[in-house]
Design a protein around this motif. Structure first.
Motif, mmCIF file in Angstrom:
data_model
loop_
_atom_site.group_PDB
_atom_site.id
_atom_site.type_symbol
_atom_site.label_atom_id
_atom_site.label_comp_id
_atom_site.label_asym_id
_atom_site.label_seq_id
_atom_site.Cartn_x
_atom_site.Cartn_y
_atom_site.Cartn_z
ATOM 1 N N GLY A 1 21.402 -0.663 3.952
ATOM 2 C CA GLY A 1 19.946 -0.743 3.882
ATOM 3 C C GLY A 1 19.230 -0.438 5.184
ATOM 4 O O GLY A 1 18.077 -0.832 5.363
ATOM 5 N N LYS A 2 19.890 0.268 6.095
ATOM 6 C CA LYS A 2 19.278 0.559 7.405
ATOM 7 C C LYS A 2 17.917 1.218 7.270
ATOM 8 O O LYS A 2 16.967 0.797 7.930
ATOM 9 C CB LYS A 2 20.204 1.455 8.241
ATOM 10 N N SER A 3 17.810 2.230 6.435
ATOM 11 C CA SER A 3 16.540 2.960 6.311
ATOM 12 C C SER A 3 15.439 2.080 5.734
ATOM 13 O O SER A 3 14.313 2.053 6.247
ATOM 14 C CB SER A 3 16.718 4.210 5.447
ATOM 15 N N THR A 4 15.750 1.348 4.686
ATOM 16 C CA THR A 4 14.753 0.507 4.023
ATOM 17 C C THR A 4 14.320 -0.647 4.921
ATOM 18 O O THR A 4 13.124 -0.898 5.101
ATOM 19 C CB THR A 4 15.316 -0.031 2.695
ATOM 20 N N ALA B 1 10.691 -1.344 7.026
ATOM 21 C CA ALA B 1 9.930 -2.601 6.905
ATOM 22 C C ALA B 1 9.706 -3.225 8.276
ATOM 23 O O ALA B 1 8.609 -3.711 8.572
ATOM 24 C CB ALA B 1 10.663 -3.574 5.984
ATOM 25 N N ILE B 2 10.721 -3.198 9.122
ATOM 26 C CA ILE B 2 10.581 -3.769 10.464
ATOM 27 C C ILE B 2 9.581 -2.953 11.281
ATOM 28 O O ILE B 2 8.709 -3.517 11.948
ATOM 29 C CB ILE B 2 11.952 -3.846 11.169
ATOM 30 N N ALA B 3 9.709 -1.633 11.229
ATOM 31 C CA ALA B 3 8.781 -0.777 11.979
ATOM 32 C C ALA B 3 7.340 -1.031 11.552
ATOM 33 O O ALA B 3 6.450 -1.178 12.402
ATOM 34 C CB ALA B 3 9.151 0.696 11.802
ATOM 35 N N GLN C 1 19.865 -9.816 1.232
ATOM 36 C CA GLN C 1 18.661 -10.641 1.161
ATOM 37 C C GLN C 1 17.451 -9.750 0.853
ATOM 38 O O GLN C 1 17.452 -8.558 1.160
ATOM 39 C CB GLN C 1 18.451 -11.375 2.489
ATOM 40 N N PRO C 2 16.393 -10.324 0.291
ATOM 41 C CA PRO C 2 15.191 -9.531 0.016
ATOM 42 C C PRO C 2 14.628 -8.911 1.307
ATOM 43 O O PRO C 2 14.679 -9.526 2.376
ATOM 44 C CB PRO C 2 14.209 -10.545 -0.571
ATOM 45 N N ILE C 3 14.090 -7.710 1.181
ATOM 46 C CA ILE C 3 13.579 -6.962 2.333
ATOM 47 C C ILE C 3 12.523 -7.769 3.094
ATOM 48 O O ILE C 3 12.557 -7.844 4.322
ATOM 49 C CB ILE C 3 12.982 -5.600 1.899
ATOM 50 N N ASP C 4 11.589 -8.394 2.377
ATOM 51 C CA ASP C 4 10.542 -9.149 3.070
ATOM 52 C C ASP C 4 11.129 -10.323 3.848
ATOM 53 O O ASP C 4 10.667 -10.652 4.940
ATOM 54 C CB ASP C 4 9.432 -9.591 2.115
ATOM 55 N N SER C 5 12.156 -10.944 3.318
ATOM 56 C CA SER C 5 12.820 -12.036 4.017
ATOM 57 C C SER C 5 13.511 -11.530 5.284
ATOM 58 O O SER C 5 13.424 -12.160 6.344
ATOM 59 C CB SER C 5 13.840 -12.694 3.072
#
Length: 160
Positions: free
Chosen positions: A7-10, A14-16, A141-145
């Motif tokens: 999930g590096k790209s996803t 989100a982090i960026a 884990q969920p992306i937002d988490s």
């Protein structure tokens, strides 16, 4: 950082977005030869990755105000090379089981990375767990988490 399918790209996107930083997709800097090799199901060697890592190091150094870079960084030597290019660099290790990574890569469809290479990624991986400046998270884990956890780590220094 982590193996294909973690999930590096996803997560990186989100982090960026959450940190207001530019995103650099490490895969965009692979040579045509390396992309072709991976598409044929042949794992990259240290030699194949050498110039790619130099290029990624230059990308990091060119963003002194901060940037999010997605990159497998599977070996300690690769991470150390990137750290030399960008002192203070930190890594978020997206930990995932081989079966889950295999399922995710197989579901991608037209991506250049062959699903047959997932096992070679795990064989190459030298876990960064315990290295300074590394946050290990569960890639499922969920992306937002994940984004919130990384934000807390970056702003509060919470490496737990």
């Amino acid at each position: 950082m982590g193996v294909a399918g973690c999930g590096k790209s996803t997560v990186g996107a989100a982090i960026a977005a959450g940190e207001g930083l530019p995103l650099i997709e490490g895969d965009d800097f692979h040579s045509t030869e390396s992309r072709d090799k991976m598409a044929r199901g042949t794992a990259l060697t240290d030699t194949d990755r050498a110039q790619w890592l130099v290029t990624l190091g230059r990308q990091l150094a060119g963003h002194p105000q901060g940037v999010v870079l997605t990159c497998s960084a599977l070996k300690r030597a690769y991470r150390d090379q990137l750290r030399q290019a960008a002192p203070g660099l930190r890594f978020v290790f997206l930990d995932i089981a081989p079966e889950a990574a295999q399922q995710r890569v197989a579901a991608r469809g037209s991506h250049f990375f062959s699903a047959s290479l997932v096992a070679s990624q795990f064989a190459t991986l030298e876990s960064p767990a315990g290295e300074d400046g590394v946050l290990e998270v569960d890639a499922l884990q969920p992306i937002d988490s994940l984004q919130r956890r990384v934000h807390a780590w970056l702003t509060e220094g919470d490496a737990a």
